[in-house]
Design an enzyme around this catalytic site. Sequence first.
Site, PDB file in Angstrom:
ATOM      1  CB  THR A 121       3.921  -4.350  -4.517  1.00  0.00           C
ATOM      2  OG1 THR A 121       3.088  -3.852  -5.559  1.00  0.00           O
ATOM      3  CG2 THR A 121       3.080  -4.562  -3.269  1.00  0.00           C
ATOM      4  CB  THR A 176       3.576  -8.729  -9.401  1.00  0.00           C
ATOM      5  OG1 THR A 176       2.571  -7.723  -9.202  1.00  0.00           O
ATOM      6  CG2 THR A 176       4.067  -9.228  -8.045  1.00  0.00           C
TER       7      THR A 176
END
Length: 308
Positions: free
Chosen positions: A14, A93
């Site tokens: 991300t 993540t």
Amino acid sequence: MGQRKIVVLGTGGTLAGTSASPGDNIGYKAAQVGIAQLLAGIPALQGVPTESEQVAQVDSKDMTFAIWRALASRCAHWLAQEDVAGIVITHGTDTIEETSFFLQEVLAPTKPVALTCAMRPSTAISPDGPQNIVDAVAVASSAQARGVTVVCAGVIHDARDVAKVHNWRLDPFSSADEGPVGYVEEGKLRMVREWPPAAPRPPLLARVEAAQEWPRVEIVFSHAGARGDTVQSLAAQGVRGIVVAATGNGSVHDALLPALRAAQARQVKVLRATRCAEGGIIAKPGDEFPATNLSPVKARIKLMLELL
């Protein structure tokens, strides 16, 4: 020797993602911006000696063994350089807890390796990635730091303890009972417990680099209404290991037990880990299968490395 440099290895995530609208923090596409471009856009790093390398460019949900192998090899290369103080790895993540644990087990580095990430894409109104990178560089630059950590939202987590526990908040990680190693506050480290010990490891990197095929280890959940046919199918497919994500203190549904016994008789390694987010399995007399205090996903990595 002058100031030692920090090597930043990019893998996507991300942090390197982009979206069509600055207000869209969930409809983005991960792994779009290169690590060199990301670093160039962070004013706080100007003047800090860094070198970057793009090891991969993926959404971390799609992490592979091949990328892990490449990442471990590049880490080992850079950690051996005298002019390198530490390494920062940018990562998504979703699987950062797995990658960080893998690297700790394989490398057991005495220098710091700080993985970092973001919950908002680089095109967000207020992206969190740049500050996380700056904090990770602070950890990797510390003369006292060692081992593999995850640095996010100013919190330093030990790779062995960290887990993602929230799907969208900017501080999505927990180190459960152990708690964080420390915090990064305005570029300074405030420690609340000792750095992870630099425990000796067998030469796992050589095995990882030489492996033509990784031993297949799968996770099977024990849950209400569980059935043994999933275990039977995995054993028939030639799986080498099964981690049972057990309930409570390692208890396993009765319907799974016969299939697990049969798999074990076929030389399939069976290992129990608890589904509970906190605590660990306390062994008791009469336990039929070995247990670990690791989470199911980390227990899977541990068993894979043992089977190598």
